[in-house]
Design an enzyme around this catalytic site. Structure first.
Site, PDB file in Angstrom:
ATOM      1  N   SER A   1      -2.565   4.806  -2.584  1.00  0.00           N
ATOM      2  CA  SER A   1      -3.558   3.753  -2.531  1.00  0.00           C
ATOM      3  C   SER A   1      -4.837   4.102  -2.254  1.00  0.00           C
ATOM      4  O   SER A   1      -5.184   4.974  -1.477  1.00  0.00           O
ATOM      5  CB  SER A   1      -3.178   2.429  -1.623  1.00  0.00           C
ATOM      6  OG  SER A   1      -1.755   2.031  -1.854  1.00  0.00           O
ATOM      7  N   THR A   2      -5.844   3.541  -3.211  1.00  0.00           N
ATOM      8  CA  THR A   2      -7.263   3.804  -2.984  1.00  0.00           C
ATOM      9  C   THR A   2      -7.947   3.663  -1.595  1.00  0.00           C
ATOM     10  O   THR A   2      -7.380   2.577  -1.117  1.00  0.00           O
ATOM     11  CB  THR A   2      -7.925   3.082  -4.102  1.00  0.00           C
ATOM     12  OG1 THR A   2      -7.977   2.062  -4.201  1.00  0.00           O
ATOM     13  CG2 THR A   2      -7.473   3.618  -5.648  1.00  0.00           C
TER      14      THR A   2
ATOM     15  N   PHE B   1      -3.788  -8.458 -17.256  1.00  0.00           N
ATOM     16  CA  PHE B   1      -3.120  -8.725 -18.413  1.00  0.00           C
ATOM     17  C   PHE B   1      -1.519  -8.095 -18.245  1.00  0.00           C
ATOM     18  O   PHE B   1      -0.561  -8.916 -18.509  1.00  0.00           O
ATOM     19  CB  PHE B   1      -3.688  -8.181 -19.587  1.00  0.00           C
ATOM     20  CG  PHE B   1      -4.512  -9.190 -20.389  1.00  0.00           C
ATOM     21  CD1 PHE B   1      -5.695  -9.418 -19.981  1.00  0.00           C
ATOM     22  CD2 PHE B   1      -3.647 -10.215 -21.092  1.00  0.00           C
ATOM     23  CE1 PHE B   1      -6.464 -10.404 -20.723  1.00  0.00           C
ATOM     24  CE2 PHE B   1      -4.381 -11.250 -21.529  1.00  0.00           C
ATOM     25  CZ  PHE B   1      -5.667 -11.359 -21.611  1.00  0.00           C
ATOM     26  N   PRO B   2      -1.390  -6.861 -17.780  1.00  0.00           N
ATOM     27  CA  PRO B   2       0.056  -6.114 -17.883  1.00  0.00           C
ATOM     28  C   PRO B   2       1.046  -6.965 -16.922  1.00  0.00           C
ATOM     29  O   PRO B   2       2.262  -6.966 -17.400  1.00  0.00           O
ATOM     30  CB  PRO B   2       0.057  -4.792 -17.432  1.00  0.00           C
ATOM     31  CG  PRO B   2      -1.490  -4.501 -17.711  1.00  0.00           C
ATOM     32  CD  PRO B   2      -2.274  -5.734 -17.594  1.00  0.00           C
TER      33      PRO B   2
ATOM     34  N   LEU C   1       0.873  -1.164  -0.071  1.00  0.00           N
ATOM     35  CA  LEU C   1      -0.025  -0.078  -0.175  1.00  0.00           C
ATOM     36  C   LEU C   1       0.773   1.122   0.000  1.00  0.00           C
ATOM     37  O   LEU C   1       1.935   1.207   0.762  1.00  0.00           O
ATOM     38  CB  LEU C   1      -0.857   0.073   1.263  1.00  0.00           C
ATOM     39  CG  LEU C   1      -2.019  -1.162   1.289  1.00  0.00           C
ATOM     40  CD1 LEU C   1      -2.715  -0.975   2.655  1.00  0.00           C
ATOM     41  CD2 LEU C   1      -2.952  -0.905   0.202  1.00  0.00           C
TER      42      LEU C   1
ATOM     43  N   PHE D   1     -17.092 -12.386 -17.965  1.00  0.00           N
ATOM     44  CA  PHE D   1     -17.493 -12.114 -16.665  1.00  0.00           C
ATOM     45  C   PHE D   1     -18.903 -11.167 -16.688  1.00  0.00           C
ATOM     46  O   PHE D   1     -19.079 -10.430 -17.261  1.00  0.00           O
ATOM     47  CB  PHE D   1     -16.374 -11.155 -15.856  1.00  0.00           C
ATOM     48  CG  PHE D   1     -15.099 -11.743 -15.460  1.00  0.00           C
ATOM     49  CD1 PHE D   1     -14.518 -12.707 -16.086  1.00  0.00           C
ATOM     50  CD2 PHE D   1     -14.381 -11.203 -14.606  1.00  0.00           C
ATOM     51  CE1 PHE D   1     -13.412 -13.402 -15.701  1.00  0.00           C
ATOM     52  CE2 PHE D   1     -13.550 -11.624 -13.861  1.00  0.00           C
ATOM     53  CZ  PHE D   1     -12.764 -13.020 -14.655  1.00  0.00           C
TER      54      PHE D   1
ATOM     55  N   LYS E   1      -0.246 -15.080 -22.212  1.00  0.00           N
ATOM     56  CA  LYS E   1      -0.832 -16.376 -21.311  1.00  0.00           C
ATOM     57  C   LYS E   1      -0.432 -17.466 -21.642  1.00  0.00           C
ATOM     58  O   LYS E   1      -0.006 -18.240 -20.948  1.00  0.00           O
ATOM     59  CB  LYS E   1      -2.540 -16.086 -21.259  1.00  0.00           C
ATOM     60  CG  LYS E   1      -2.893 -14.845 -20.432  1.00  0.00           C
ATOM     61  CD  LYS E   1      -4.343 -14.885 -20.021  1.00  0.00           C
ATOM     62  CE  LYS E   1      -4.832 -13.695 -19.330  1.00  0.00           C
ATOM     63  NZ  LYS E   1      -6.249 -14.058 -18.853  1.00  0.00           N
TER      64      LYS E   1
HETATM   65  C1  LIG Z   1     -15.677  -5.850 -23.923  1.00  0.00           C
HETATM   66  C2  LIG Z   1     -14.521  -5.646 -24.076  1.00  0.00           C
HETATM   67  O1  LIG Z   1     -13.585  -6.589 -23.590  1.00  0.00           O
HETATM   68  C3  LIG Z   1     -12.652  -6.320 -22.400  1.00  0.00           C
HETATM   69  O2  LIG Z   1     -12.654  -5.340 -22.167  1.00  0.00           O
HETATM   70  C4  LIG Z   1     -11.769  -7.385 -21.850  1.00  0.00           C
HETATM   71  C5  LIG Z   1     -11.759  -7.834 -20.464  1.00  0.00           C
HETATM   72  C6  LIG Z   1     -12.497  -8.579 -21.587  1.00  0.00           C
HETATM   73  C7  LIG Z   1     -11.894  -9.867 -21.832  1.00  0.00           C
HETATM   74  C8  LIG Z   1     -10.351  -9.982 -21.593  1.00  0.00           C
HETATM   75  C9  LIG Z   1      -9.577 -11.302 -21.636  1.00  0.00           C
HETATM   76  C10 LIG Z   1     -10.667 -12.608 -21.900  1.00  0.00           C
HETATM   77  O3  LIG Z   1     -10.195 -13.695 -22.092  1.00  0.00           O
HETATM   78  C11 LIG Z   1     -11.900 -12.263 -22.119  1.00  0.00           C
HETATM   79  O4  LIG Z   1     -12.680 -13.418 -22.201  1.00  0.00           O
HETATM   80  C12 LIG Z   1     -13.924 -13.380 -22.675  1.00  0.00           C
HETATM   81  C13 LIG Z   1     -12.628 -11.026 -21.815  1.00  0.00           C
END
Ligand SMILES: CCOC(=O)[C@H]1C[C@@H]1c1ccc(O)c(OC)c1
Length: 339
Positions: free
Chosen positions: A23-24, A68-69, A19, A179, A157
């Site tokens: 930090s938020t 990701f980064p 932190l 998600f 990945k």
């Molecule tokens: C709507 C635009 O998509 C995103 O912002 C990225 C975060 C979404 C994403 C990133 C990596 C993924 O493997 C994935 O699988 C569905 C989805």
């Protein structure tokens, strides 16, 4: 993920960046909440090898949720797990080498690989190893190809997957697909006053959605399940596979609002992946893969794959319909992934 681990009664450690005064408040409060729940929080950087090794000697399962980064930085976690587990790179445990030699004769490579993985599972039962779940949770990148901006991200990945396999560390890969709250916010924009909704392509391609809390609850189960060792687990619940048109129609019924549909044709979306700046070009290529090509429902589960709701049929996951009811009264805050 931490809350799910605690809820399921697992002693839980968190390794997080320190932190800082910047930090938020949310992050500071989360640290306090975790500590009051009995979570052991250690602050540090991924390059602090000895610190990570010391923590890993106290745990059985490592779940990475790095964005990701930081995906390539997971190599430091792999190195630390190897030291903490006394695994030499790519070297089968000695006991296994004898098995490998005796089993090689008289069977084909796939049968041989199967014999080894079965023997490895027996071996791991006898000599418990630490299991690593690298930061995945999205598409199944080993079975799909994407437009260049997303492909470049997913290659990071894939490299970590190959490094895990080369190390001999037991693993589980999780593909949670879309998600739920993230994509409902992105597609329906409940926090905005708007008359129209954007539809990518025809709007008919289907995609699997998984509510974020279910992703965590399934993942803690998956991580502790011997059936999923060295396997891919896909989160693809039948009730949560919908097209954009079906999603918008459900939302219109629940809100009593009708939205003007604005289609972005495939060729225009492809052009955007070539012309938009980073990371918008990545997002456009995600949309193209998921909602125009329907990639996430375009492959069958392999013999080495498992599906979460089939593994845990008693677990009541949140359906998209139920999640839309939550959105009606208290839509989760929108987010945007980093790349
Ligand atoms: C709507 C635009 O998509 C995103 O912002 C990225 C975060 C979404 C994403 C990133 C990596 C993924 O493997 C994935 O699988 C569905 C989805």
């Amino acid at each position: 993920m931490v809350k799910a681990s605690i809820k399921l009664g697992h002693p839980t450690f968190v390794f997080a960046r320190p932190l800082t005064p910047q930090s938020t408040l949310n992050k500071i409060n989360l640290h306090k909440e975790f500590q009051s729940s009995g979570v052991t929080i250690i602050q540090g950087e991924l390059k602090e090898h000895e610190k990570i090794v010391a923590i890993l000697r106290q745990v059985d399962i490592v779940i990475s949720v790095l964005p990701f980064p930081q995906v390539p930085d997971q190599i430091h976690i792999i190195e630390a797990i190897k030291v903490a587990s006394n695994i030499k790179d790519g070297e089968l445990p000695n006991k296994m080498v004898e098995v490998a030699r005796t089993k090689r004769r008289g069977c084909g490579s796939s049968e041989f690989a199967c014999k080894i993985s079965c023997k490895l599972r027996e071996y791991y039962k006898e000599y418990p190893q630490k299991r690593f779940l690298p930061s995945e949770f999205g598409v199944e990148e080993d079975r799909l190809s994407f437009l260049p901006p997303f492909e470049a991200c997913l290659e990071k990945k894939r490299k970590i997957r190959r490094a895990v396999e080369a190390s001999g560390i037991p693993y589980t890969y999780v593909s949670a697909n879309c998600f739920g709250a993230y994509f409902l916010n992105y597609l329906l924009r409940p926090h905005e006053q708007h008359e129209d909704v954007t539809i990518y392509g025809s709007g008919e391609a289907k995609a699997p959605f998984t509510y974020e809390e279910d992703i965590a609850n399934y993942t803690i189960r998956v991580a502790n399940d011997p059936r999923t060792c060295n396997k891919m687990v896909i989160y693809k619940m039948q009730k949560n596979i919908l097209s954009q048109i079906e999603l918008i129609s459900l939302w219109e019924k629940k809100t009593g609002k009708y939205f003007k549909k604005v289609h972005v044709p495939e060729e225009e979306l492809v052009k955007l992946t070539e012309t938009l700046p980073f990371p918008d070009n990545v997002r456009a290529s995600v949309l193209h893969s998921v909602f125009v090509k329907g990639d996430l429902v375009n492959y069958e589960l392999g013999e080495n794959d498992l599906e979460a709701s089939s593994l845990y049929p008693d677990y009541k996951y949140t359906t998209v319909d139920q999640l839309l009811d939550v959105f009606l009264v208290d839509p989760p805050k929108p987010a945007l992934a980093t790349f």
